[in-house]
Design a protein around this motif. Structure first.
Motif, PDB file in Angstrom:
ATOM      1  N   ASP A 190      62.226   4.497  40.677  1.00  0.00           N
ATOM      2  CA  ASP A 190      62.613   4.654  39.281  1.00  0.00           C
ATOM      3  C   ASP A 190      64.119   4.815  39.186  1.00  0.00           C
ATOM      4  OD1 ASP A 190      60.653   4.512  37.150  1.00  0.00           O
ATOM      5  OD2 ASP A 190      59.568   6.091  38.205  1.00  0.00           O
ATOM      6  N   LEU A 191      64.607   4.654  37.966  1.00  0.00           N
ATOM      7  CA  LEU A 191      66.038   4.683  37.707  1.00  0.00           C
ATOM      8  C   LEU A 191      66.461   6.083  37.282  1.00  0.00           C
ATOM      9  CD1 LEU A 191      68.468   2.776  37.638  1.00  0.00           C
ATOM     10  CD2 LEU A 191      67.876   2.215  35.287  1.00  0.00           C
ATOM     11  N   TYR A 192      67.534   6.557  37.917  1.00  0.00           N
ATOM     12  CA  TYR A 192      68.078   7.883  37.626  1.00  0.00           C
ATOM     13  C   TYR A 192      69.555   7.747  37.267  1.00  0.00           C
ATOM     14  CZ  TYR A 192      63.903  10.085  39.607  1.00  0.00           C
ATOM     15  OH  TYR A 192      62.600  10.493  39.846  1.00  0.00           O
ATOM     16  N   VAL A 193      70.037   8.710  36.489  1.00  0.00           N
ATOM     17  CA  VAL A 193      71.441   8.753  36.106  1.00  0.00           C
ATOM     18  C   VAL A 193      71.997  10.128  36.447  1.00  0.00           C
ATOM     19  CG1 VAL A 193      73.034   8.784  34.145  1.00  0.00           C
ATOM     20  CG2 VAL A 193      71.306   7.001  34.306  1.00  0.00           C
ATOM     21  N   ALA A 194      73.206  10.163  37.006  1.00  0.00           N
ATOM     22  CA  ALA A 194      73.886  11.422  37.320  1.00  0.00           C
ATOM     23  C   ALA A 194      75.332  11.334  36.842  1.00  0.00           C
ATOM     24  CB  ALA A 194      73.823  11.706  38.822  1.00  0.00           C
ATOM     25  N   ASP A 195      76.031  12.467  36.860  1.00  0.00           N
ATOM     26  CA  ASP A 195      77.414  12.501  36.395  1.00  0.00           C
ATOM     27  C   ASP A 195      78.322  13.017  37.496  1.00  0.00           C
ATOM     28  OD1 ASP A 195      77.001  15.245  36.439  1.00  0.00           O
ATOM     29  OD2 ASP A 195      76.556  15.345  34.288  1.00  0.00           O
ATOM     30  N   SER A 196      79.509  13.453  37.132  1.00  0.00           N
ATOM     31  CA  SER A 196      80.532  13.811  38.107  1.00  0.00           C
ATOM     32  C   SER A 196      80.152  15.008  38.962  1.00  0.00           C
ATOM     33  CB  SER A 196      81.856  14.094  37.402  1.00  0.00           C
ATOM     34  OG  SER A 196      81.701  15.123  36.436  1.00  0.00           O
ATOM     35  N   THR A 197      79.142  15.763  38.556  1.00  0.00           N
ATOM     36  CA  THR A 197      78.698  16.874  39.403  1.00  0.00           C
ATOM     37  C   THR A 197      77.921  16.380  40.607  1.00  0.00           C
ATOM     38  OG1 THR A 197      76.619  17.183  38.192  1.00  0.00           O
ATOM     39  CG2 THR A 197      78.563  18.380  37.389  1.00  0.00           C
ATOM     40  N   GLY A 198      77.326  15.166  40.476  1.00  0.00           N
ATOM     41  CA  GLY A 198      76.584  14.574  41.582  1.00  0.00           C
ATOM     42  C   GLY A 198      75.249  15.218  41.852  1.00  0.00           C
ATOM     43  N   THR A 199      74.818  16.120  41.008  1.00  0.00           N
ATOM     44  CA  THR A 199      73.547  16.820  41.239  1.00  0.00           C
ATOM     45  C   THR A 199      72.629  16.627  40.036  1.00  0.00           C
ATOM     46  OG1 THR A 199      74.442  18.867  40.300  1.00  0.00           O
ATOM     47  CG2 THR A 199      74.636  18.558  42.680  1.00  0.00           C
ATOM     48  N   GLY A 200      71.344  16.837  40.268  1.00  0.00           N
ATOM     49  CA  GLY A 200      70.378  16.841  39.173  1.00  0.00           C
ATOM     50  C   GLY A 200      70.262  15.538  38.435  1.00  0.00           C
ATOM     51  N   GLY A 201      70.043  14.431  39.173  1.00  0.00           N
ATOM     52  CA  GLY A 201      69.892  13.145  38.515  1.00  0.00           C
ATOM     53  C   GLY A 201      68.781  13.164  37.484  1.00  0.00           C
ATOM     54  N   ARG A 202      69.042  12.533  36.341  1.00  0.00           N
ATOM     55  CA  ARG A 202      68.073  12.487  35.244  1.00  0.00           C
ATOM     56  C   ARG A 202      67.236  11.211  35.352  1.00  0.00           C
ATOM     57  NH1 ARG A 202      72.992  13.516  33.389  1.00  0.00           N
ATOM     58  NH2 ARG A 202      73.232  11.567  32.233  1.00  0.00           N
ATOM     59  N   ARG A 203      65.937  11.358  35.339  1.00  0.00           N
ATOM     60  CA  ARG A 203      65.048  10.206  35.455  1.00  0.00           C
ATOM     61  C   ARG A 203      65.017   9.459  34.130  1.00  0.00           C
ATOM     62  NH1 ARG A 203      58.779  10.590  37.561  1.00  0.00           N
ATOM     63  NH2 ARG A 203      58.316   8.342  37.597  1.00  0.00           N
ATOM     64  N   MET A 204      65.252   8.139  34.202  1.00  0.00           N
ATOM     65  CA  MET A 204      65.343   7.327  32.989  1.00  0.00           C
ATOM     66  C   MET A 204      64.162   6.372  32.821  1.00  0.00           C
ATOM     67  SD  MET A 204      68.162   8.538  31.843  1.00  0.00           S
ATOM     68  CE  MET A 204      68.573   7.449  30.477  1.00  0.00           C
ATOM     69  N   SER A 205      63.447   6.077  33.882  1.00  0.00           N
ATOM     70  CA  SER A 205      62.311   5.151  33.787  1.00  0.00           C
ATOM     71  C   SER A 205      61.074   5.807  34.386  1.00  0.00           C
ATOM     72  CB  SER A 205      62.624   3.838  34.510  1.00  0.00           C
ATOM     73  OG  SER A 205      62.755   4.057  35.907  1.00  0.00           O
ATOM     74  N   HIS A 206      59.916   5.298  33.991  1.00  0.00           N
ATOM     75  CA  HIS A 206      58.638   5.816  34.496  1.00  0.00           C
ATOM     76  C   HIS A 206      57.712   4.610  34.690  1.00  0.00           C
ATOM     77  CE1 HIS A 206      60.431   9.341  32.590  1.00  0.00           C
ATOM     78  NE2 HIS A 206      59.677  10.074  33.381  1.00  0.00           N
ATOM     79  N   ILE A 207      57.898   3.912  35.798  1.00  0.00           N
ATOM     80  CA  ILE A 207      57.106   2.705  36.018  1.00  0.00           C
ATOM     81  C   ILE A 207      55.821   3.029  36.773  1.00  0.00           C
ATOM     82  CG2 ILE A 207      59.162   1.235  35.967  1.00  0.00           C
ATOM     83  CD1 ILE A 207      58.963   0.996  39.022  1.00  0.00           C
TER      84      ILE A 207
END
Length: 1017
Positions: free
Chosen positions: A705-722
């Motif tokens: 699945d696709l995840y997004v993270a920011d400059s902290t580099g931690t706690g990626g947010r899940r964006m898809s649920h296939i």
């Protein structure tokens, strides 16, 4: 009693609903994966596609903060505008419609076509345009969108400009007025064309008019490169995404935006049947709408390229050849804003003069004796600042003698021992060789042409994105014949002066070639014999080994091929070429390219101490145009204070992770040690203007699945649920096992078990292997029809165990090394009561197929085996050809995967000893094989040799040959068929299922295409 029955029924109902289903082939088509992935420049928007294996996919548009989501059925090929305000995409036809068109054998023109769509992000306002062939956006301008329409079907009117889907009322008076005016313009043009035709007929008479030509003839002029009349173009629409204003150009064939979007170049064709019209190239100023015709009347135009500012344009065109000319000579044309029209900058005459004046007096190849012309196939490129224009010089090839009758001329290939490449390799390379050209440059404001490459230095890599004084030159000319048995290519390395093309030899016989530092100050290469990295300073004109201070291997210390081990590689350069970063197995080293300062371990030895491998992920590639990437392949440049992304891989437990690191700061060992997880990661991408980044994350039990993270580099947010349907199926677990092999050394492998594993039951087990796969412990395996090997998810879900052991090799005994690992693994697992030792099997493909074919000659442990594309006879395979590339297989045995380490005449006994064919009489295991008649890697006849021998010996063996298929199956219909046959084969021998008809009776040629023999008796 009644209460007892009711309780039992309740329990059965609970078990029926709670028990998960085994996977079956019907699930394959709908199993999803993430396809395209895009982040907007500011990182606030994410676009991705979810595609089934067969059927209609969807495009998803989401804000990265989670407050907006939009789904576009069948959306694909998406792109953001430069400001991230709009996203543009194709909308594919329904899968069922394209399938029906194929069944009905419709022509491409009759088949369903794409639509175009775009949406302003954050709104529901979607605009769609039917029947759109292509679209383009400027790289650095958010105002404009251009799209080219498909041909209007016969009998149909012009399609509407589009429709808007939104809650608001659709259409307005202004839009309808524009549509009416467009149609009126079209009718007016048609009327003008008819009036001109009538006037011409009246002046010349019908008999002498071009409209009275016999069928198949066309008026001369404006023809394609092949001599046929040019296909008529279609409508091009330019739309201002902010205002909605449109412009339209009929008869458009090609169109190109400048990077800044300030100019749109439009290439139009002549109108069919209109002898007065001519093809033209238009220069459209998008700011004020002014249009200039910069060239009119030509047969073929190719390779438009702008400079960065959009003030210069170059292209190649052919306009003077006769319709049926066998030789066509292209010229390089140039136009700059403010000129009256495009002018010729290079042709065969100026090229001949430039080559004659070159300081490099290289003897041309026999195929180059006719001189050179401008290449129509080279991707012309401006340097970064626009001061240089790079072009390709192509040999003028002799035309075919058309006076000779084909049926009276011999058809043959000549193999000459002095040829650089074997005849089959020449045929594979033929198309590329016919398009091959040598690099040259034209300085801005200077009439002289500077040839850079020739037969003695065929590769040129300019420095500093084409603006530098120097270039790197390389030539393999003296080393091509030994490549037949060495495999690796050696290169002469040169320093090339861009002022006149002169060159200086830097180093001979550099394996794999060299690279030029981004700042153009150093040439860098790896010395495979000395096992270290070398630089050559352009300022000092001397070579230095810069890694002598590193006392750990910079090469792959686990490599077991009979060859020098490869390096772990180059990471990046520091800004200004001050330092270069190199890898060992675990850590990153900072080295002085002058070789003066001692190397520094950037990761402070943390990697080696904790068995963690650090690797840099380059995220800036999407910022460069593909043309620039090919022409000026840059090494990544890093600077102090820059944040970079590093991946981590634990070599002990196979866990992975990633972290952000700021260059120039101390590396934190505590942070690194906590960043690995029971996951696998891939597909990293970063927003251009922010540190929002996306990646795919999965595990053995979780789809990617696709995840997004920011400059902290931690706690990626899940964006898809296939693939939510996976929870309904009996999935798998996986374990990393270690055991002692027969030679006393340790090995490791992966054991896959069903999710509903019961240690009180006995399970059949399949040993699948290639070389070393333990690193894939946390990789996701999607259910899908097999390309060659078993689908682990399917087999485990259906009650099998699967074990994938690592195999370690010594030179000269690959067959015994497979025996050492696989048989020891079978003994190791047989200690477990849940392994049914009477129901063990082998399966492998290609190199794995060879090892299966060998193992069944050495052991009777296994109840069944499948060997895909196996080599059975190394003595005949040694001299064979890998038909996909046309190269000899000799290198594979002497230096590569087959690991014999000697020629056939040096150690014939090693080839025989490792060949299954010579021990075929020892086989007792039923063997299924696949050997396809278009296999370009392993000769097809290898499977036939083994099958013929086993059949002669009365062994139980079957061979499946897929017509037109290569080394692995590509056609989905064949993959589904093969998956069914393997399942039936293993089901019969390992699960006591009924045998299918193809195993019992076969499928005679008389029933081919009628009966596939898959029915169970």
């Amino acid at each position: 009693m009644r209460v007892t029955i009711l309780c039992c029924l309740s329990l059965l109902t609970f078990l029926a609903h709670g028990q998960k289903k085994p996977l079956d082939p019907s699930v394959y088509d709908g199993w999803q994966s993430i396809g395209e992935r895009l982040l907007s420049p500011d990182g606030k928007w994410l676009v991705y596609t979810v595609t089934p294996q067969e059927g209609d996919g969807n495009l998803f548009i989401r804000s990265t903060n989670g407050d907006y989501a939009k789904e576009i059925p069948r959306g694909a090929d998406a792109a953001f505008t430069d400001d991230g305000r709009f996203v543009v995409f194709h909308i594919k036809p329904f899968y069922r419609d394209t399938r029906e068109a194929r069944i009905r054998k419709k022509t491409p023109e009759q088949s369903p076509k794409d639509s175009l769509g775009w949406i302003e992000l954050g709104t529901d306002r979607l605009k769609t345009i039917p029947r759109v062939r292509s679209y383009k956006l400027p790289e650095k301008n958010s105002e404009w969108l251009a799209y080219l329409m498909e041909k209007v079907p016969a009998g149909a009117g012009r399609p509407d400009s589009g429709r808007i889907s939104s809650p608001a009322k659709t259409g307005d008076s202004l839009t309808r007025l524009r549509q009416l005016m467009t149609r009126a313009d079209s009718l007016a043009r048609m009327a003008d064309s008819l009036n001109r035709a009538i006037s011409e007929i009246e002046a010349k008479g019908w008999k002498n008019s071009p409209f009275n030509e016999p069928r198949g003839r066309r008026p001369s002029g404006d023809r394609g490169a092949a001599g046929a009349a040019a296909e008529e173009g279609t409508d091009l629409i330019l739309i201002n995404l902010r205002t909605g204003a449109e412009r339209r150009w009929p008869l458009t064939k090609e169109y190109v935006f400048s990077p800044e979007g300030n100019v749109l170049v439009v290439e139009t064709t002549r109108a069919s049947g209109d002898t007065t019209s001519k093809a033209a190239i238009l220069w459209v100023n998008t700011r004020d709408g002014k249009t200039d015709t910069i060239l009119r009347g030509f047969n073929d135009v190719r390779n438009y390229v702008f400079d960065e500012k959009g003030s210069q344009l170059a292209f190649v065109a052919e306009r003077d050849s006769a319709v049926k000319a066998l030789s066509k000579f292209y010229r390089l044309w140039y136009y700059a804003a403010g000129m009256d029209s495009a002018v010729v900058r290079a042709d065969r005459n100026s090229i001949a003069a430039a080559i004659g004046a070159s300081p490099n007096k290289t003897t041309p190849l026999p195929t180059e004796r006719g001189g050179f012309t401008v290449s129509p196939d080279f991707a012309n490129t401006f340097s970064k600042d626009g001061s240089r224009l790079y072009l390709g010089l192509a040999p003028i090839r002799p035309p075919k003698d058309t006076t000779l009758a084909d049926f009276e001329t011999a058809r043959l290939d000549v193999w000459n021992y002095n040829d650089d490449y074997l005849a089959p390799a020449q045929l594979v390379r033929l198309n590329a060789d016919l398009k091959r050209s040598y690099l040259a440059l034209l300085p801005k404001g200077d009439a002289r042409l500077v040839p850079l490459a020739d037969a003695g230095c065929e590769t040129i890599l300019p420095s500093q994105e084409g603006d530098g004084r120097w270039a790197l030159g390389m030539s393999s000319r003296n080393y091509r014949i030994p490549q037949q048995w060495e495999g690796a290519i050696q290169q002469h390395v040169y320093l090339v002066d861009m002022k006149d093309g002169s060159r200086t030899l830097v180093q001979e016989k550099v394996r794999g070639g060299a690279t030029l530092s981004p700042g153009g100050r150093y040439i860098l290469w790896y010395d495979w014999k000395q096992r270290g990295w070398c630089t050559w300073s352009l300022a000092g004109r001397k070579m230095k080994m810069i890694t002598t201070g590193i006392h750990v291997p910079l090469f792959d210390e686990e490599d077991d091929h009979p060859d020098d081990p490869p390096p772990h590689g180059l990471m990046a350069w520091q800004e200004g070429d001050r330092r270069v970063y190199l890898y060992d197995k675990y850590d990153i080293w900072e080295c002085d390219p002058e070789g003066m300062a001692p190397p520094v371990n950037l990761t402070r030895g943390i990697g080696r101490r904790h068995a963690l491998s650090f690797r840099y992920v380059r995220l800036d590639r999407e910022d460069r145009r593909s043309r620039e990437e090919r022409m000026f392949p840059p090494e990544p440049v890093l600077h102090d204070g820059q944040t970079i992304l590093l991946t981590l891989f634990d070599q002990r437990d196979m866990k992975a992770g990633h972290l952000l690191y700021r260059m120039g700061t101390p590396f934190n060992p505590d942070t690194a040690a906590r960043q690995t997880f029971s996951r696998s990661y891939e597909g990293f991408l970063k927003a251009r203007d922010s540190w929002e980044y996306a990646y795919l994350q999965g595990s053995y039990d979780q789809p990617y699945d696709l995840y997004v993270a920011d400059s902290t580099g931690t706690g990626g947010r899940r964006m898809s649920h296939i693939n939510p349907q996976q929870s309904a199926y009996n999935w798998m677990t996986v374990e990393l096992h270690h055991w002692k092999m027969l030679d006393g050394k340790m090995s490791e492998g992966l054991l896959y078990k069903p999710e509903n594993f019961d240690s009180t039951k006995k399970y059949p087990i399949i040993f699948y292997f290639y070389e070393r796969d333990s690193r894939s412990l946390y990789n996701y395996i999607a259910p899908q029809p097999s390309r060659a090997s078993i689908n682990v998810a399917y087999y485990v879900s259906n009650g099998y165990l699967v074990f994938d052991p690592n195999i370690y090799y010594k030179t000269g005994q690959p067959g015994e090394d497979a025996y050492n690992s696989v048989v020891s693994a079978a003994h190791y697992l047989s200690r477990n009561k849940w392994v049914d030792t009477a129901k063990m099997a082998l399966q492998g493909h290609s190199w794995g197929g060879y090892q299966v074919a060998y193992l069944v000659t050495r052991t009777h442990l296994f109840a069944a085996a499948e060997a895909g594309a196996p080599v059975a006879n190394m003595t005949s395979a040694y001299g064979g050809i890998r038909w996909e590339t046309g190269v000899s297989r000799q290198f594979q045995y002497e230096h590569s995967q087959s690991r014999i380490g000697a020629t056939l005449w040096q150690q014939p006994e090693a080839y025989i000893r490792n060949s299954p064919l010579f021990r075929a009489d020892k086989v007792t295991t039923p063997l299924l094989m696949m050997a396809n008649d278009a296999d370009g890697a392993v000769p097809w006849y290898q499977g036939i040799e083994y099958f013929s021998a086993l059949r002669r010996l009365g062994k139980k063996t079957w061979l499946i040959e897929y017509n037109g298929e290569g080394h692995g199956l590509t056609e989905r219909r064949d993959r589904k068929d093969w998956s069914m046959r393997m399942s039936q084969f293993f089901g019969y021998y390992l699960k006591n299922e009924h045998a299918p008809r193809w195993m019992v009776e076969g499928v005679p040629a008389t029933l081919k295409g009628i009966d596939w023999g898959l029915q169970m008796d």
